[in-house]
Write a protein that holds these residues in place. Structure first.
Motif, PDB file in Angstrom:
ATOM      1  N   ARG A 232       0.836  -1.210   0.000  1.00 33.84           N
ATOM      2  CA  ARG A 232       0.000   0.000   0.000  1.00 33.84           C
ATOM      3  C   ARG A 232       0.863   1.250   0.000  1.00 33.84           C
ATOM      4  NH1 ARG A 232      -4.468  -2.048   4.282  1.00 33.84           N
ATOM      5  NH2 ARG A 232      -5.942  -2.956   2.790  1.00 33.84           N
ATOM      6  N   LEU A 233       1.935   1.219   0.757  1.00 31.57           N
ATOM      7  CA  LEU A 233       2.832   2.373   0.797  1.00 31.57           C
ATOM      8  C   LEU A 233       3.363   2.667  -0.597  1.00 31.57           C
ATOM      9  CD1 LEU A 233       4.037   4.324   2.899  1.00 31.57           C
ATOM     10  CD2 LEU A 233       5.979   2.782   3.091  1.00 31.57           C
ATOM     11  N   GLU A 234       3.784   1.648  -1.306  1.00 25.71           N
ATOM     12  CA  GLU A 234       4.309   1.839  -2.662  1.00 25.71           C
ATOM     13  C   GLU A 234       3.239   2.386  -3.596  1.00 25.71           C
ATOM     14  OE1 GLU A 234       5.786  -1.989  -3.702  1.00 25.71           O
ATOM     15  OE2 GLU A 234       7.500  -1.889  -2.308  1.00 25.71           O
ATOM     16  N   ARG A 235       2.018   1.883  -3.454  1.00 25.56           N
ATOM     17  CA  ARG A 235       0.955   2.321  -4.367  1.00 25.56           C
ATOM     18  C   ARG A 235       0.543   3.762  -4.073  1.00 25.56           C
ATOM     19  NH1 ARG A 235      -4.722   1.430  -4.105  1.00 25.56           N
ATOM     20  NH2 ARG A 235      -4.443  -0.020  -2.365  1.00 25.56           N
ATOM     21  N   TYR A 236       0.358   4.092  -2.803  1.00 30.95           N
ATOM     22  CA  TYR A 236      -0.130   5.424  -2.459  1.00 30.95           C
ATOM     23  C   TYR A 236       0.932   6.498  -2.720  1.00 30.95           C
ATOM     24  CZ  TYR A 236      -4.399   3.682  -0.213  1.00 30.95           C
ATOM     25  OH  TYR A 236      -5.620   3.111   0.037  1.00 30.95           O
ATOM     26  N   VAL A 237       2.187   6.179  -2.416  1.00 30.11           N
ATOM     27  CA  VAL A 237       3.258   7.141  -2.677  1.00 30.11           C
ATOM     28  C   VAL A 237       3.355   7.425  -4.170  1.00 30.11           C
ATOM     29  CG1 VAL A 237       5.774   7.418  -2.663  1.00 30.11           C
ATOM     30  CG2 VAL A 237       4.595   6.644  -0.602  1.00 30.11           C
ATOM     31  N   GLY A 238       3.083   6.422  -4.989  1.00 32.76           N
ATOM     32  CA  GLY A 238       3.217   6.582  -6.425  1.00 32.76           C
ATOM     33  C   GLY A 238       2.277   7.590  -7.041  1.00 32.76           C
ATOM     34  N   PHE A 239       1.088   7.805  -6.458  1.00 30.37           N
ATOM     35  CA  PHE A 239       0.158   8.763  -7.063  1.00 30.37           C
ATOM     36  C   PHE A 239       0.003  10.062  -6.265  1.00 30.37           C
ATOM     37  CE2 PHE A 239      -2.934   6.086  -4.587  1.00 30.37           C
ATOM     38  CZ  PHE A 239      -3.470   7.087  -3.782  1.00 30.37           C
ATOM     39  N   ALA A 240       0.743  10.215  -5.168  1.00 27.04           N
ATOM     40  CA  ALA A 240       0.582  11.388  -4.312  1.00 27.04           C
ATOM     41  C   ALA A 240       1.120  12.662  -4.966  1.00 27.04           C
ATOM     42  CB  ALA A 240       1.279  11.167  -2.973  1.00 27.04           C
ATOM     43  N   ASP A 241       0.309  13.718  -4.940  1.00 23.55           N
ATOM     44  CA  ASP A 241       0.811  15.059  -5.266  1.00 23.55           C
ATOM     45  C   ASP A 241       1.493  15.654  -4.044  1.00 23.55           C
ATOM     46  OD1 ASP A 241      -0.298  15.562  -8.018  1.00 23.55           O
ATOM     47  OD2 ASP A 241      -2.173  15.135  -6.958  1.00 23.55           O
ATOM     48  N   LEU A 263      10.796   6.954  -3.092  1.00 18.97           N
ATOM     49  CA  LEU A 263      10.527   8.356  -3.420  1.00 18.97           C
ATOM     50  C   LEU A 263      10.732   8.632  -4.910  1.00 18.97           C
ATOM     51  CD1 LEU A 263      12.156  10.120  -0.352  1.00 18.97           C
ATOM     52  CD2 LEU A 263       9.732  10.044  -0.903  1.00 18.97           C
ATOM     53  N   ALA A 264      11.626   7.891  -5.537  1.00 19.55           N
ATOM     54  CA  ALA A 264      11.885   8.086  -6.973  1.00 19.55           C
ATOM     55  C   ALA A 264      10.657   7.748  -7.815  1.00 19.55           C
ATOM     56  CB  ALA A 264      13.075   7.245  -7.402  1.00 19.55           C
ATOM     57  N   ARG A 265       9.691   7.034  -7.231  1.00 22.09           N
ATOM     58  CA  ARG A 265       8.459   6.690  -7.952  1.00 22.09           C
ATOM     59  C   ARG A 265       7.426   7.815  -7.902  1.00 22.09           C
ATOM     60  NH1 ARG A 265       7.092   0.484  -5.964  1.00 22.09           N
ATOM     61  NH2 ARG A 265       9.210  -0.375  -6.176  1.00 22.09           N
ATOM     62  N   MET A 266       7.665   8.828  -7.082  1.00 28.51           N
ATOM     63  CA  MET A 266       6.693   9.906  -6.967  1.00 28.51           C
ATOM     64  C   MET A 266       6.628  10.740  -8.232  1.00 28.51           C
ATOM     65  SD  MET A 266       7.033  11.377  -3.055  1.00 28.51           S
ATOM     66  CE  MET A 266       5.522  12.332  -3.230  1.00 28.51           C
ATOM     67  N   ARG A 267       5.510  11.427  -8.397  1.00 30.35           N
ATOM     68  CA  ARG A 267       5.361  12.340  -9.537  1.00 30.35           C
ATOM     69  C   ARG A 267       6.387  13.450  -9.447  1.00 30.35           C
ATOM     70  NH1 ARG A 267      -1.238  13.187  -9.154  1.00 30.35           N
ATOM     71  NH2 ARG A 267      -1.829  11.078  -9.824  1.00 30.35           N
ATOM     72  N   GLY A 295      13.625  15.286  -7.927  1.00 28.34           N
ATOM     73  CA  GLY A 295      12.494  15.913  -8.586  1.00 28.34           C
ATOM     74  C   GLY A 295      11.338  16.211  -7.663  1.00 28.34           C
ATOM     75  N   ILE A 296      11.546  16.076  -6.355  1.00 30.74           N
ATOM     76  CA  ILE A 296      10.511  16.299  -5.341  1.00 30.74           C
ATOM     77  C   ILE A 296      10.909  17.496  -4.487  1.00 30.74           C
ATOM     78  CG2 ILE A 296       9.304  15.278  -3.361  1.00 30.74           C
ATOM     79  CD1 ILE A 296      10.337  12.539  -4.494  1.00 30.74           C
ATOM     80  N   THR A 297       9.932  18.348  -4.186  1.00 29.45           N
ATOM     81  CA  THR A 297      10.199  19.443  -3.255  1.00 29.45           C
ATOM     82  C   THR A 297      10.065  18.922  -1.839  1.00 29.45           C
ATOM     83  OG1 THR A 297       9.374  21.110  -4.794  1.00 29.45           O
ATOM     84  CG2 THR A 297       9.481  21.726  -2.474  1.00 29.45           C
ATOM     85  N   HIS A 298      11.156  18.985  -1.091  1.00 20.52           N
ATOM     86  CA  HIS A 298      11.179  18.543   0.294  1.00 20.52           C
ATOM     87  C   HIS A 298      10.970  19.755   1.212  1.00 20.52           C
ATOM     88  CE1 HIS A 298      13.041  15.086  -1.590  1.00 20.52           C
ATOM     89  NE2 HIS A 298      13.193  14.459  -0.437  1.00 20.52           N
TER      90      HIS A 298
END
Length: 353
Positions: A232-241, A263-267, A295-298
């Motif tokens: 679930r963590l992998e799936r939800y992180v993958g589509f999170a804005d 994290l590399a799977r995030m948009r 590519g993610i704003t932390h």
């Protein structure tokens, strides 16, 4: 007792739209709090300018009965020194031997040299994040509530162009809202869920504790709740804005739940709000500050309530003052304060063993 109230000086570099840096502007006691202590016969030594960033002028403290002093005096005169941020090595050197210092200490993730310096001076170190009893931590709860309510404001700004992908949290008719995934259904996570729902976002709340999720479902109807598993963590992180780290283990380092690979799977352009950074952070890529990586704003700003220092200072005083008013000549006589002790006259307590 003699209380010292120094001015906070901590600063962190950030990225637009937050300017070049964010400073710690909170103060542990408002003038109203000083008035209450003074009325009980306590003396309060306030460093000049201590409350300026929170909108409390020196004159207000003086009228409340405080004695305005220099930086050195605020530390050295205090039998109990009330800070917000963890003291620096320089500030530890200014403290009188055997004094008590209270702040958001988070010593579980502090440098060992700082802890040893505090112990060598025989200090009693009480962390606001642990003050309380029976699992209730009122000071931490108030700050967590503020951070959670701030979350949509922060995420909304970071999603804006040109620094972000140009996404509106609420979406529009015919255009889906942003997807917000919150890890942790404690006080902060539930507050964030309510606030994001109010902003029109789609909210998903994950936790390993079913009773916590049941409470979240009552407080934030409309949020999707789910027991956390790796899949679930992998799936939800993958589509999170927006991904919100709201996991906390009181007195301990936060477990790292988000690997670089995950994290590399995030948009691209997605936002990570890591509110667990005070205790080390929830992601492998987390470090104090606001920056872009993978590519993610932390957004990993310790003590987020510093962004609203006036409100947060009022909340600090409201939750801390009831314990301070019980003091006679030893803060450890107040059970709730003793519960928050990392060091007892230089000896390491259970939180550091």
């Amino acid at each position: 007792m003699d209380f010292g109230l120094p001015k906070e000086r901590a600063r962190l570099k950030t990225l637009p739209p937050f300017g070049e840096e964010v400073r710690e502007g909170r103060v542990a006691l408002t003038p109203q709090g000083v008035r209450e202590l003074s009325a009980r016969g306590h003396r309060v030594y306030v460093e000049r300018g201590a409350g300026e960033a929170a909108g409390f002028p020196d004159a207000a403290y003086e009228e409340a009965g405080a004695r305005l002093v220099s930086r050195e005096e605020a530390f050295r005169r205090g039998e109990v020194v009330l800070k917000v941020a963890r003291p620096t090595q320089e500030e530890v050197a200014l403290l009188r031997p055997g004094a008590a210092v209270m702040a958001f200490l988070h010593l579980a993730v502090a440098e060992s040299a700082l802890v040893e310096a505090m112990a060598a001076k025989g200090l009693t170190a009480i962390g606001y994040e642990l003050v309380g009893n029976e699992g209730k931590r009122p000071v931490l709860k108030a700050m967590s509530e503020i951070a959670g309510r701030l979350a949509p404001q922060l995420a909304g700004r970071l999603l804006e162009a040109p620094t972000g992908p140009g996404v509106l949290l609420s979406g529009l008719p015919g255009i889906p809202p942003a997807d917000v995934v919150i890890l942790g259904a404690g006080t902060l996570g539930r507050a964030a869920a309510r606030a994001f729902l109010g902003a029109g976002a789609s909210v998903y709340l994950l936790d390993k504790d079913l009773p916590a999720l049941e409470e979240a479902a009552r407080e934030a109807p409309g949020a999707v709740t789910a027991l956390v598993t790796q899949s679930r963590l992998e799936r939800y992180v993958g589509f999170a804005d927006v991904l919100v780290g709201a996991v906390a283990v009181p007195g301990e380092k936060t477990p790292v739940l988000l690997s670089r690979e995950l994290l590399a799977r995030m948009r691209k352009g997605a936002v990570l709000l890591d509110f667990a950074i005070d205790q080390g952070g929830i992601a492998e890529t987390s470090r104090p500050g606001v920056y872009q990586e993978l590519g993610i704003t932390h957004f990993c700003l310790p003590n987020v309530p510093a962004l609203v220092p006036r409100t947060a200072s009022h909340a600090l005083t409201a939750t801390l003052l009831p314990f301070l008013l019980q003091l006679e000549d030893d803060p450890l006589r107040v059970p709730e304060l003793r519960q928050g002790a990392y060091l007892l006259l230089g000896q390491k307590g259970g939180h550091l063993e």
